[in-house]
Design a protein around this motif. Sequence first.
Motif, PDB file in Angstrom:
ATOM      1  N   UNK A   1       0.807  -1.217   0.000  1.00  0.00           N
ATOM      2  CA  UNK A   1       0.000   0.000   0.000  1.00  0.00           C
ATOM      3  C   UNK A   1       0.850   1.281   0.000  1.00  0.00           C
ATOM      4  N   UNK A   2       2.172   1.112   0.024  1.00  0.00           N
ATOM      5  CA  UNK A   2       3.040   2.287   0.023  1.00  0.00           C
ATOM      6  C   UNK A   2       3.393   2.741  -1.392  1.00  0.00           C
ATOM      7  N   UNK A   3       2.861   2.057  -2.403  1.00  0.00           N
ATOM      8  CA  UNK A   3       3.184   2.358  -3.793  1.00  0.00           C
ATOM      9  C   UNK A   3       1.984   3.010  -4.475  1.00  0.00           C
ATOM     10  N   UNK A   4       2.240   4.132  -5.137  1.00  0.00           N
ATOM     11  CA  UNK A   4       1.197   4.813  -5.908  1.00  0.00           C
ATOM     12  C   UNK A   4       1.210   4.244  -7.321  1.00  0.00           C
ATOM     13  N   UNK A   5       0.201   3.447  -7.654  1.00  0.00           N
ATOM     14  CA  UNK A   5       0.135   2.805  -8.961  1.00  0.00           C
ATOM     15  C   UNK A   5      -0.816   3.529  -9.913  1.00  0.00           C
ATOM     16  N   UNK A   6      -1.350   4.629  -9.488  1.00  0.00           N
ATOM     17  CA  UNK A   6      -2.356   5.322 -10.288  1.00  0.00           C
ATOM     18  C   UNK A   6      -1.791   6.557 -10.983  1.00  0.00           C
ATOM     19  N   UNK A   7      -0.977   7.330 -10.279  1.00  0.00           N
ATOM     20  CA  UNK A   7      -0.468   8.577 -10.827  1.00  0.00           C
ATOM     21  C   UNK A   7       0.540   8.306 -11.941  1.00  0.00           C
ATOM     22  N   UNK A   8       0.323   8.899 -13.095  1.00  0.00           N
ATOM     23  CA  UNK A   8       1.236   8.802 -14.227  1.00  0.00           C
ATOM     24  C   UNK A   8       1.893  10.167 -14.453  1.00  0.00           C
ATOM     25  N   UNK A   9       3.198  10.169 -14.554  1.00  0.00           N
ATOM     26  CA  UNK A   9       3.913  11.415 -14.803  1.00  0.00           C
ATOM     27  C   UNK A   9       3.774  11.826 -16.269  1.00  0.00           C
ATOM     28  N   UNK A  10       3.640  13.114 -16.548  1.00  0.00           N
ATOM     29  CA  UNK A  10       3.618  13.553 -17.947  1.00  0.00           C
ATOM     30  C   UNK A  10       4.862  13.075 -18.692  1.00  0.00           C
ATOM     31  N   UNK A  11       4.693  12.776 -19.954  1.00  0.00           N
ATOM     32  CA  UNK A  11       5.806  12.250 -20.738  1.00  0.00           C
ATOM     33  C   UNK A  11       6.979  13.227 -20.754  1.00  0.00           C
ATOM     34  N   UNK A  12       6.684  14.516 -20.720  1.00  0.00           N
ATOM     35  CA  UNK A  12       7.742  15.525 -20.747  1.00  0.00           C
ATOM     36  C   UNK A  12       8.586  15.525 -19.481  1.00  0.00           C
ATOM     37  N   UNK A  13       8.094  14.905 -18.403  1.00  0.00           N
ATOM     38  CA  UNK A  13       8.826  14.886 -17.128  1.00  0.00           C
ATOM     39  C   UNK A  13       9.566  13.571 -16.887  1.00  0.00           C
ATOM     40  N   UNK A  14       9.527  12.677 -17.863  1.00  0.00           N
ATOM     41  CA  UNK A  14      10.128  11.358 -17.685  1.00  0.00           C
ATOM     42  C   UNK A  14      11.509  11.328 -18.329  1.00  0.00           C
ATOM     43  N   UNK A  15      12.463  10.676 -17.657  1.00  0.00           N
ATOM     44  CA  UNK A  15      13.814  10.541 -18.196  1.00  0.00           C
ATOM     45  C   UNK A  15      13.851   9.448 -19.265  1.00  0.00           C
ATOM     46  N   UNK A  16      14.669   9.687 -20.306  1.00  0.00           N
ATOM     47  CA  UNK A  16      14.861   8.744 -21.402  1.00  0.00           C
ATOM     48  C   UNK A  16      16.298   8.221 -21.342  1.00  0.00           C
ATOM     49  N   UNK A  17      16.483   6.899 -21.601  1.00  0.00           N
ATOM     50  CA  UNK A  17      17.816   6.293 -21.536  1.00  0.00           C
ATOM     51  C   UNK A  17      18.037   5.387 -22.747  1.00  0.00           C
ATOM     52  N   UNK A  18      19.295   5.353 -23.214  1.00  0.00           N
ATOM     53  CA  UNK A  18      19.631   4.484 -24.342  1.00  0.00           C
ATOM     54  C   UNK A  18      20.180   3.147 -23.844  1.00  0.00           C
ATOM     55  N   UNK A  19      20.743   2.330 -24.752  1.00  0.00           N
ATOM     56  CA  UNK A  19      21.227   1.003 -24.386  1.00  0.00           C
ATOM     57  C   UNK A  19      22.431   1.045 -23.442  1.00  0.00           C
ATOM     58  N   UNK A  20      23.110   2.183 -23.362  1.00  0.00           N
ATOM     59  CA  UNK A  20      24.229   2.343 -22.425  1.00  0.00           C
ATOM     60  C   UNK A  20      23.752   2.888 -21.088  1.00  0.00           C
TER      61      UNK A  20
END
Length: 611
Positions: free
Chosen positions: A323-342
């Motif tokens: 119950x300590x995990x928020x599974x409903x709230x989704x962050x806007x795509x603009x606020x999410x970090x992107x990572x490559x294969x490295x």
Amino acid sequence: MALPPPQPKKHHFTLLYLLLILITLLLFSHYTLTPPSPPLPTQILSPQNHTFTFTIKLLAYNRLHSLTRCLHSLSSANYANDTVHLHIYIDHFPNSSFSTDVGQKLESFKEILGFVDGFEWLHGVKVVHYRTVNVGLQGQWLEAWWPVNDHDFVFVVEDDLEVSPHYYLFLKKLILFYYYDDNNFSPWVFGASLQRPRFVPGKHGNKMNLDSESKLFLYQLVGTWGQLLFPRPWKEFRLWYDDHKARGIKPFLEGMVTNGWYKKMGERIWTPWFIKFIHSHGYFNIYTNFPHERALTVSHRDAGVNYGKTAGPDSQLLDRNSRDIDLVTMNPLSNIQWYDFCFRKVLPGRVIKVLDDVGSILHTMELQKPILLVSVSQASEKAINNLICHFERLNIRNYIFIVPQRKSDLLRDLPRRGHPVIVTESVFDSITGGKNSHHELISETVVQAYVIKKCLESWFDTWVISGNMLPLTNNPLLDIGDRTSDFYVGKGSRHFAVRISSSSRNIWGDVFVQRLADMTESLVGRDGGSFGDVVEKFFDNIGIRLNIVDDTGVSLKLETTDMNQSVSTNTKMITWSPSTDADIVRGRLQQLGMWIIDVDSSCKAVVCHQS
């Protein structure tokens, strides 16, 4: 005045006690019973004007115990009364006339089929596909699905997987938010993995260090332990796979751990194919990041194709008590970090159309390293892709492409892959107040002059090159300069560099760039020329010393190379004329070992440099 409620009689307490015992027994009975709702909202709105289908694709072989555990966890999840279909694919054992245990295998598979036939799926249609031949993991994955439309989603699980009771409601929310919400949709997201992120496939890549605030992030790697797939990217992959397989093209990608997997296991596995596709097309996958090594899907890593012996669970399953995990709230795509294969950060969407916004790109650059301004106006797209691969090989990260509007494919493709772009005409208009130039080279020269000023103001050395050049070191012009001047033009390469100093900042100021802009049309001339040519003429006119660097000994002119020539250790750059035929350029660079893109115009290798 309200009367007090009547007091319950003694037999009412007895009935209540028996009812509590019955409820307790039901809660701890066999786990195929429908569980109580987890602490998530069960009412999630459907997408407006859209209805989508959700199908579980369960891939199984000969592990009855694993399959039993997987099916029970799927059945016990909360589906909020939605229709969810279940398709079970059971691979056949390899037929061999030399096998001595055929009878035992037949009995084992009859037992599996009997269990699957009797398994009750209450949430939708159950379909069982028992194969007639052994197709392996590659066939199981690739033949499991062909989307019927753009609203057809699948969740693929292998039989040694166990899912959280919350997995479906989380995926449904994710689909609504990142697929159907225009503000958070990207066509370059191919799905979502529910497994705990723990693997960096690029050799010598960064450690996967994520802060606790990053509940979601985007990562190029596909997840095979609970992967949601979006329809369009999967169709594109399947067609790409068919094309490459038919032409005998292998999914080799140097610098990746998965390359070794393919060389060892070949067509028994499918992930190297998908990884190669993702690398060439620039797709990304959504991942979760929960604390304490928890995840919405857990692989028990039972003995099979991937593991010689059972390795046990890879993480902790998020159960009903989490119950300590928020599974409903989704962050806007603009606020999410992107990572490559490295596991190196990717910064998509850096497109500059106004001069004042150049600073926003410079803030993303590495300090104390030069900025490379790259003109692509007279270069082919394949040559630019090849240049990017050399940038990656040399760990050159501080570059900005100056792209004219007619190069629409590059304007679309470069920013989404994380390469910063300045749109020539738009920035020129912002400088001149909307006064358009009919000469592309004039617009580009003015833009370059003003961007150099911005770079110097941010204390960056700056080097202006064209796409018709390959650097073989990080900064060849400044490497060979005599350091007696702040401004350099290569005698052979005709490329320009400026060293950061108080004097160069003072010289390259507002009055300087305005005068250069005013004189550009006369300086460019009828036959055009490089930015270095324009700067040399301008410096002669205003009487400022310019260092002409004799780079002819370290610069290899592509047109003058013979078939047997090689790149010497002293060579710092390769150049060629914009008028040289693109096929000749490619052929000569291939002979020199400097054409490092494949048939998809993507890098043949992934090169990781730790941050």
